[in-house]
Write an enzyme that holds these catalytic residues in place. Structure first.
Site, PDB file in Angstrom:
ATOM      1  N   THR A  50       0.827  -1.211   0.000  1.00 19.63           N
ATOM      2  CA  THR A  50       0.000   0.000   0.000  1.00 19.63           C
ATOM      3  C   THR A  50       0.862   1.262   0.000  1.00 19.63           C
ATOM      4  O   THR A  50       1.879   1.328   0.672  1.00 19.63           O
ATOM      5  CB  THR A  50      -0.890  -0.006   1.265  1.00 19.63           C
ATOM      6  N   GLY A  89       2.818  -3.031   8.552  1.00 20.62           N
ATOM      7  CA  GLY A  89       3.055  -3.299   9.967  1.00 20.62           C
ATOM      8  C   GLY A  89       4.517  -3.667  10.208  1.00 20.62           C
ATOM      9  O   GLY A  89       5.122  -4.379   9.412  1.00 20.62           O
ATOM     10  N   GLU A 331      -5.964  -6.211   3.675  1.00 20.83           N
ATOM     11  CA  GLU A 331      -6.006  -7.414   2.829  1.00 20.83           C
ATOM     12  C   GLU A 331      -7.157  -7.353   1.835  1.00 20.83           C
ATOM     13  O   GLU A 331      -7.752  -8.368   1.489  1.00 20.83           O
ATOM     14  CB  GLU A 331      -6.118  -8.685   3.682  1.00 20.83           C
TER      15      GLU A 331
HETATM   16  C1  LIG Z   1      -8.888  -4.716  -6.216  1.00 19.10           C
HETATM   17  C2  LIG Z   1      -8.174  -5.864  -6.881  1.00 19.10           C
HETATM   18  C3  LIG Z   1      -8.833  -7.175  -6.511  1.00 19.10           C
HETATM   19  C4  LIG Z   1      -8.329  -5.705  -8.416  1.00 19.10           C
HETATM   20  O1  LIG Z   1      -7.219  -5.455  -9.081  1.00 19.10           O
HETATM   21  P1  LIG Z   1      -7.153  -5.289 -10.680  1.00 19.10           P
HETATM   22  O2  LIG Z   1      -5.730  -5.336 -11.039  1.00 19.10           O
HETATM   23  O3  LIG Z   1      -7.979  -4.135 -11.079  1.00 19.10           O
HETATM   24  O4  LIG Z   1      -7.729  -6.613 -11.126  1.00 19.10           O
HETATM   25  P2  LIG Z   1      -9.058  -6.970 -11.901  1.00 19.10           P
HETATM   26  O5  LIG Z   1      -9.031  -6.331 -13.242  1.00 19.10           O
HETATM   27  O6  LIG Z   1     -10.244  -6.740 -11.037  1.00 19.10           O
HETATM   28  O7  LIG Z   1      -8.781  -8.512 -12.027  1.00 19.10           O
HETATM   29  C5  LIG Z   1      -7.869  -9.084 -12.959  1.00 19.10           C
HETATM   30  C6  LIG Z   1      -7.992 -10.586 -12.893  1.00 19.10           C
HETATM   31  O8  LIG Z   1      -7.233 -11.074 -11.775  1.00 19.10           O
HETATM   32  C7  LIG Z   1      -8.061 -11.789 -10.875  1.00 19.10           C
HETATM   33  N1  LIG Z   1      -7.580 -11.527  -9.513  1.00 19.10           N
HETATM   34  C8  LIG Z   1      -7.596 -10.358  -8.821  1.00 19.10           C
HETATM   35  N2  LIG Z   1      -7.033 -10.537  -7.613  1.00 19.10           N
HETATM   36  C9  LIG Z   1      -6.639 -11.836  -7.552  1.00 19.10           C
HETATM   37  C10 LIG Z   1      -5.989 -12.629  -6.560  1.00 19.10           C
HETATM   38  N3  LIG Z   1      -5.637 -12.119  -5.370  1.00 19.10           N
HETATM   39  N4  LIG Z   1      -5.743 -13.915  -6.839  1.00 19.10           N
HETATM   40  C11 LIG Z   1      -6.097 -14.454  -8.006  1.00 19.10           C
HETATM   41  N5  LIG Z   1      -6.720 -13.755  -8.979  1.00 19.10           N
HETATM   42  C12 LIG Z   1      -6.977 -12.466  -8.758  1.00 19.10           C
HETATM   43  C13 LIG Z   1      -9.453 -11.295 -11.146  1.00 19.10           C
HETATM   44  O9  LIG Z   1     -10.388 -12.264 -10.764  1.00 19.10           O
HETATM   45  C14 LIG Z   1      -9.416 -11.060 -12.646  1.00 19.10           C
HETATM   46  O10 LIG Z   1      -9.592 -12.303 -13.275  1.00 19.10           O
HETATM   47  P3  LIG Z   1     -10.298 -12.385 -14.715  1.00 19.10           P
HETATM   48  O11 LIG Z   1      -9.537 -11.477 -15.623  1.00 19.10           O
HETATM   49  O12 LIG Z   1     -11.713 -11.943 -14.503  1.00 19.10           O
HETATM   50  O13 LIG Z   1     -10.203 -13.843 -15.072  1.00 19.10           O
HETATM   51  C15 LIG Z   1      -6.727  -5.998  -6.428  1.00 19.10           C
HETATM   52  O14 LIG Z   1      -5.942  -5.132  -7.004  1.00 19.10           O
HETATM   53  C16 LIG Z   1      -6.588  -6.078  -4.928  1.00 19.10           C
HETATM   54  O15 LIG Z   1      -6.528  -7.181  -4.426  1.00 19.10           O
HETATM   55  N6  LIG Z   1      -6.579  -4.959  -4.128  1.00 19.10           N
HETATM   56  C17 LIG Z   1      -6.524  -4.990  -2.685  1.00 19.10           C
HETATM   57  C18 LIG Z   1      -5.148  -4.751  -2.183  1.00 19.10           C
HETATM   58  C19 LIG Z   1      -4.826  -5.524  -0.944  1.00 19.10           C
HETATM   59  O16 LIG Z   1      -5.393  -6.559  -0.621  1.00 19.10           O
HETATM   60  N7  LIG Z   1      -3.829  -5.064  -0.238  1.00 19.10           N
HETATM   61  C20 LIG Z   1      -3.343  -5.724   0.929  1.00 19.10           C
HETATM   62  C21 LIG Z   1      -2.058  -5.116   1.383  1.00 19.10           C
HETATM   63  S1  LIG Z   1      -1.237  -6.039   2.656  1.00 19.10           S
HETATM   64  C22 LIG Z   1      -2.145  -5.803   4.060  1.00 19.10           C
HETATM   65  O17 LIG Z   1      -3.156  -5.186   4.069  1.00 19.10           O
HETATM   66  C23 LIG Z   1      -1.577  -6.414   5.335  1.00 19.10           C
HETATM   67  C24 LIG Z   1      -2.546  -6.344   6.485  1.00 19.10           C
HETATM   68  C25 LIG Z   1      -1.919  -6.518   7.816  1.00 19.10           C
HETATM   69  C26 LIG Z   1      -2.122  -7.871   8.461  1.00 19.10           C
HETATM   70  O18 LIG Z   1      -2.444  -8.866   7.780  1.00 19.10           O
HETATM   71  O19 LIG Z   1      -1.929  -7.922   9.677  1.00 19.10           O
HETATM   72  C1  LIG Z   2      -4.198  -1.650  10.559  1.00 23.27           C
HETATM   73  C2  LIG Z   2      -3.801  -1.709   9.135  1.00 23.27           C
HETATM   74  C3  LIG Z   2      -2.689  -2.456   8.753  1.00 23.27           C
HETATM   75  C4  LIG Z   2      -2.265  -2.480   7.435  1.00 23.27           C
HETATM   76  N1  LIG Z   2      -1.151  -3.196   7.106  1.00 23.27           N
HETATM   77  C5  LIG Z   2      -0.685  -3.157   5.832  1.00 23.27           C
HETATM   78  C6  LIG Z   2       0.516  -3.836   5.481  1.00 23.27           C
HETATM   79  O1  LIG Z   2       1.146  -4.478   6.304  1.00 23.27           O
HETATM   80  N2  LIG Z   2       0.971  -3.762   4.206  1.00 23.27           N
HETATM   81  C7  LIG Z   2       0.300  -3.064   3.258  1.00 23.27           C
HETATM   82  O2  LIG Z   2       0.760  -3.039   2.105  1.00 23.27           O
HETATM   83  N3  LIG Z   2      -0.859  -2.430   3.550  1.00 23.27           N
HETATM   84  C8  LIG Z   2      -1.362  -2.453   4.809  1.00 23.27           C
HETATM   85  N4  LIG Z   2      -2.534  -1.814   5.133  1.00 23.27           N
HETATM   86  C9  LIG Z   2      -3.233  -1.071   4.082  1.00 23.27           C
HETATM   87  C10 LIG Z   2      -4.494  -1.767   3.606  1.00 23.27           C
HETATM   88  O3  LIG Z   2      -4.186  -2.936   2.909  1.00 23.27           O
HETATM   89  C11 LIG Z   2      -5.304  -0.802   2.737  1.00 23.27           C
HETATM   90  O4  LIG Z   2      -5.731   0.257   3.546  1.00 23.27           O
HETATM   91  C12 LIG Z   2      -6.484  -1.525   2.097  1.00 23.27           C
HETATM   92  O5  LIG Z   2      -6.055  -2.383   1.073  1.00 23.27           O
HETATM   93  C13 LIG Z   2      -7.571  -0.563   1.566  1.00 23.27           C
HETATM   94  O6  LIG Z   2      -7.064   0.294   0.615  1.00 23.27           O
HETATM   95  P1  LIG Z   2      -7.244   1.877   0.733  1.00 23.27           P
HETATM   96  O7  LIG Z   2      -6.758   2.308   2.057  1.00 23.27           O
HETATM   97  O8  LIG Z   2      -6.611   2.442  -0.490  1.00 23.27           O
HETATM   98  O9  LIG Z   2      -8.800   2.129   0.689  1.00 23.27           O
HETATM   99  P2  LIG Z   2      -9.610   2.826  -0.467  1.00 23.27           P
HETATM  100  O10 LIG Z   2      -9.579   1.936  -1.664  1.00 23.27           O
HETATM  101  O11 LIG Z   2      -9.195   4.220  -0.651  1.00 23.27           O
HETATM  102  O12 LIG Z   2     -11.065   2.739   0.165  1.00 23.27           O
HETATM  103  C14 LIG Z   2     -11.856   3.859   0.545  1.00 23.27           C
HETATM  104  C15 LIG Z   2     -13.316   3.668   0.083  1.00 23.27           C
HETATM  105  O13 LIG Z   2     -13.353   3.616  -1.331  1.00 23.27           O
HETATM  106  C16 LIG Z   2     -14.116   2.509  -1.768  1.00 23.27           C
HETATM  107  N5  LIG Z   2     -13.586   1.996  -3.045  1.00 23.27           N
HETATM  108  C17 LIG Z   2     -12.297   1.950  -3.469  1.00 23.27           C
HETATM  109  N6  LIG Z   2     -12.222   1.362  -4.670  1.00 23.27           N
HETATM  110  C18 LIG Z   2     -13.464   1.008  -5.021  1.00 23.27           C
HETATM  111  C19 LIG Z   2     -14.034   0.341  -6.135  1.00 23.27           C
HETATM  112  N7  LIG Z   2     -13.277  -0.099  -7.134  1.00 23.27           N
HETATM  113  N8  LIG Z   2     -15.350   0.132  -6.154  1.00 23.27           N
HETATM  114  C20 LIG Z   2     -16.139   0.556  -5.142  1.00 23.27           C
HETATM  115  N9  LIG Z   2     -15.662   1.192  -4.052  1.00 23.27           N
HETATM  116  C21 LIG Z   2     -14.340   1.419  -3.987  1.00 23.27           C
HETATM  117  C22 LIG Z   2     -13.951   1.460  -0.667  1.00 23.27           C
HETATM  118  O14 LIG Z   2     -15.044   0.552  -0.648  1.00 23.27           O
HETATM  119  C23 LIG Z   2     -13.945   2.352   0.583  1.00 23.27           C
HETATM  120  O15 LIG Z   2     -15.277   2.577   0.997  1.00 23.27           O
HETATM  121  C24 LIG Z   2      -2.992  -1.760   6.452  1.00 23.27           C
HETATM  122  C25 LIG Z   2      -4.120  -1.031   6.826  1.00 23.27           C
HETATM  123  C26 LIG Z   2      -4.534  -0.996   8.144  1.00 23.27           C
HETATM  124  C27 LIG Z   2      -5.722  -0.180   8.519  1.00 23.27           C
END
Ligand SMILES: CC(C)(COP(=O)(O)OP(=O)(O)OC[C@H]1O[C@@H](n2cnc3c(N)ncnc32)[C@H](O)[C@@H]1OP(=O)(O)O)[C@@H](O)C(=O)NCCC(=O)NCCSC(=O)CCCC(=O)O
Ligand SMILES: Cc1cc2nc3c(=O)[nH]c(=O)nc-3n(C[C@H](O)[C@H](O)[C@H](O)COP(=O)(O)OP(=O)(O)OC[C@H]3O[C@@H](n4cnc5c(N)ncnc54)[C@H](O)[C@@H]3O)c2cc1C
Length: 572
Positions: A50, A89, A331
């Site tokens: 992120t 984190g 996530e």
């Molecule tokens: C929003 C999306 C899902 C969409 O991305 P996009 O590139 O626009 O993709 P799209 O055009 O919608 O899809 C393309 C294609 O890729 C597929 N896909 C998407 N995500 C996955 C996956 N994870 N595994 C396997 N396949 C995946 C989709 O189903 C699409 O498939 P298709 O083309 O329809 O066959 C993706 O970018 C995403 O996952 N965003 C969220 C970011 C996220 O999860 N960040 C986490 C950061 S780490 C964190 O938060 C740590 C937390 C702390 C802790 O755990 O304690």
């Molecule tokens: C406690 C904590 C720990 C974290 N740890 C990590 C880490 O270790 N590593 C890391 O990389 N990240 C980490 N993150 C970041 C986290 O993964 C992101 O905050 C998360 O993926 C959401 O993305 P964003 O903040 O850009 O939200 P945004 O996407 O800006 O979301 C804001 C609003 O916009 C809406 N929105 C956005 N896109 C769309 C769409 N396409 N369609 C409809 N609505 C939409 C959402 O629904 C939401 O209501 C952490 C966050 C927190 C709070």
């Protein structure tokens, strides 16, 4: 994690994302160079994806990794303020390495997001390395023990073989070799699958505390002149807490299923078969969102059900809430995850089913629904007889609700397209329906897995009480979403009334077993860390004890009296 069991802490990302990402995406050589020292905690890593400007839209991430063949290095760079990595984190103070997600540039072309291992601090002095600007992002809603950090990279050079190259590769001359499936680089399915189990644990803890406390707490009068009853005997209290208990069991089983499914499908992936990845992605994204939203709301229900003492940190419930609530955001933000399940999977599957394809996996019911649409409907129409006893018929009802909402969402997209909107516009104008469809699909999966689980239980008494819980889970969901069922013609108004009556009976049936059912989660006092949820029920004595330990009670007269109150009084 040994010091604070189940509490957030700076090593979480190292254990939960750094090591698993290496396991999934590192080459054997990288495993040796990074995984072994990381396992021994010499290397401490985090997962830096992120940025300040983008978390959800990964293609919008701005950090670049440009290959320089003359030195066989990648140059990692944060070109703007919004490109500074934000939130990871353990990044602020703890880590000496980070897996950085960056746009790969080589031979003048951008190949999208790839993962790189970037050393950020000196291994001996822990001082940030040249070109690395790193620090903590400041106080948050909770997670104060975790140093969520920022990271600005100023033309930082890392060797070629620090790119995680199990799937995609860059050759020494800069040639890019594509991964066998572009979707593998997304990752994140592992943690999403595991979060489902975390939802179950958060629910189990919360309802253990609230139900035990409700058996200890006496309040008001139920019958005039009689002693005050346990608050657990009030129907409204049972109506708050027993559905949470039922959900805690349901999510425990769903969590186990998700873990098994992850293991099975990731085994296939390692063997080169990627065919089940879409199912795994859709299931983990949807169930992550469904279970975290439900648990997030339920924790607060449990806290309020403890009255005033629920607001005290001695109850543990405030901490459970602030530590759990970010699972709705990190996530993959929940709405965005629901839309992934809807679009990429449900609507696509619906269209395939509509042209007669037979579907596999959790969406196979869409084939049945499509076949039914082709058959003429019975003249009488209306809802089928509803059994408030037969679990299989309830599973079927949830299935039909999901099918009907998927159809509604798909039709909405169709209508928007017919109005001349572009595919993307049509999509956005249908997204409320799409999220509803995903929610209904996940709800169906949860009810089905709960009922399937009963088949595996041999002990008749255990099976009986779990069936009661499953029935309560299914009927409460029906009552809460009766609008959907009515709208889809799956429920009549008299049936809805019968459902409410049956729920009341189930609450009464569960009352004698409620405390045993939370004890069965086997959460010991140390793990619960809650005065209200103590196993021995000795709440009041320990509440008093806990208050006596408050830092404000360290002195009999607080220094503020001498510093402010007394001088102020002498001036009046
Ligand atoms: C929003 C999306 C899902 C969409 O991305 P996009 O590139 O626009 O993709 P799209 O055009 O919608 O899809 C393309 C294609 O890729 C597929 N896909 C998407 N995500 C996955 C996956 N994870 N595994 C396997 N396949 C995946 C989709 O189903 C699409 O498939 P298709 O083309 O329809 O066959 C993706 O970018 C995403 O996952 N965003 C969220 C970011 C996220 O999860 N960040 C986490 C950061 S780490 C964190 O938060 C740590 C937390 C702390 C802790 O755990 O304690
Ligand atoms: C406690 C904590 C720990 C974290 N740890 C990590 C880490 O270790 N590593 C890391 O990389 N990240 C980490 N993150 C970041 C986290 O993964 C992101 O905050 C998360 O993926 C959401 O993305 P964003 O903040 O850009 O939200 P945004 O996407 O800006 O979301 C804001 C609003 O916009 C809406 N929105 C956005 N896109 C769309 C769409 N396409 N369609 C409809 N609505 C939409 C959402 O629904 C939401 O209501 C952490 C966050 C927190 C709070």
């Amino acid at each position: 994690s040994c010091v604070h069991p189940d509490r957030p802490e700076p090593l979480d990302l190292h254990l939960g994302m750094f090591l698993p990402t290496l396991l999934n995406q590192a080459t054997p050589e990288q495993m040796e160079r990074f995984f072994t020292p990381a396992w021994n905690l010499r290397i401490i890593g985090t997962y830096a994806q992120t940025e300040m400007g983008h978390g959800t839209h990964l293609r919008g991430l701005e950090t670049t990794a440009t290959f320089d063949p003359s030195t066989q290095e990648f140059v990692l760079h944060s070109p703007t303020i919004s490109s500074i990595k934000w939130w990871p984190g353990g990044l602020g103070k703890t880590s000496n390495h980070a897996i950085v997600l960056a746009q790969l540039h080589t031979q003048g072309r951008c190949h999208g997001l790839h993962a790189f291992i970037v050393p950020i601090r000196d291994m001996d002095t822990h001082v940030p390395l040249p070109g690395v600007v790193v620090g903590d992002i400041g106080p948050k809603f909770g997670f104060s023990e975790v140093d969520n950090g920022f990271l600005k990279l100023e033309h930082v050079r890392i060797p070629l073989d620090n790119m995680l190259m199990k799937f995609a590769k860059v050759e020494p001359d800069g040639t890019y070799v594509k991964p066998p499936s572009a979707k593998l680089t997304y990752g994140m399915v592992f943690i999403r699958s595991m979060i489902v189990g975390q939802s179950a644990l958060a629910l189990a803890k919360s309802c253990t505390i609230a139900i035990r406390y409700s058996a200890v707490r006496h309040q008001s009068e139920l019958r005039p002149g009689e002693p005050e009853p346990q608050i657990l005997n009030y129907q409204t209290q049972q109506h708050k807490l027993f559905p949470v208990l039922a959900a805690a069991y349901a999510f425990t089983f769903v969590g186990q299923y998700m873990k098994d499914t992850y293991r099975r499908i990731s085994g296939d992936i390692h063997a080169g078969d990627y065919s089940q990845l879409p199912e795994l992605h859709a299931l983990s994204a949807g169930l992550k969102a469904f279970t975290t939203w439900a648990a997030n709301a339920a924790i607060e229900v449990c806290r309020m059900s403890c009255g005033g003492h629920g607001y005290s940190r001695s109850s543990a419930l405030p901490d459970i809430y602030v530590e759990f609530t970010p699972t709705c955001t990190y996530e993959g933000e929940n709405t965005v995850m629901m839309l992934q399940t809807a679009s990429r999977y449900l609507v696509k599957s619906y269209r395939q089913a509509s042209v007669g394809q037979r579907l596999q996996g959790s969406v196979s019911y869409l084939s049945e629904a499509a076949a039914q649409r082709l058959r003429p409907r019975p003249v009488s129409g209306g809802a089928a007889p509803l059994s408030t006893q037969d679990l299989l018929s309830l599973v079927h009802l949830y299935q039909r609700r999901a099918a009907s909402l998927v159809e509604l969402a798909a039709k909405s997209i169709q209508q928007e397209l017919q109005r001349g909107r572009s595919q993307e516009e049509a999509w956005n104008h249908s997204s409320i329906d799409l999220v509803r469809a995903s929610d209904a699909h996940c709800h169906f999966v949860v009810v089905k897995l709960f009922v399937d689980k009963l088949e595996q239980v041999d002990d008749a008494a255990v099976k009986a009480v779990l069936s009661t819980l499953a029935l309560l889970y299914a009927l409460k969901g029906l009552a809460d979403n009766s609008g959907d069922f009515l709208q889809a013609g799956l429920l009549t108004v008299p049936q809805a009334t019968r459902v409410s009556a049956r729920i009341k009976e189930l609450l009464e049936e569960l009352r004698p077993d409620a405390v045993a059912l939370v004890d069965a989660f086997d959460l010991n006092d140390r793990k619960l860390n809650s005065v209200l949820g103590r196993y021995d029920g000795n709440v009041y004595e320990h509440l008093y004890e806990w208050a006596r330990q408050s830092p404000l009670n360290a002195t009999e007269v607080h220094e503020s009296f001498h510093k402010y109150l007394k001088p102020l009084r002498s001036r009046l």
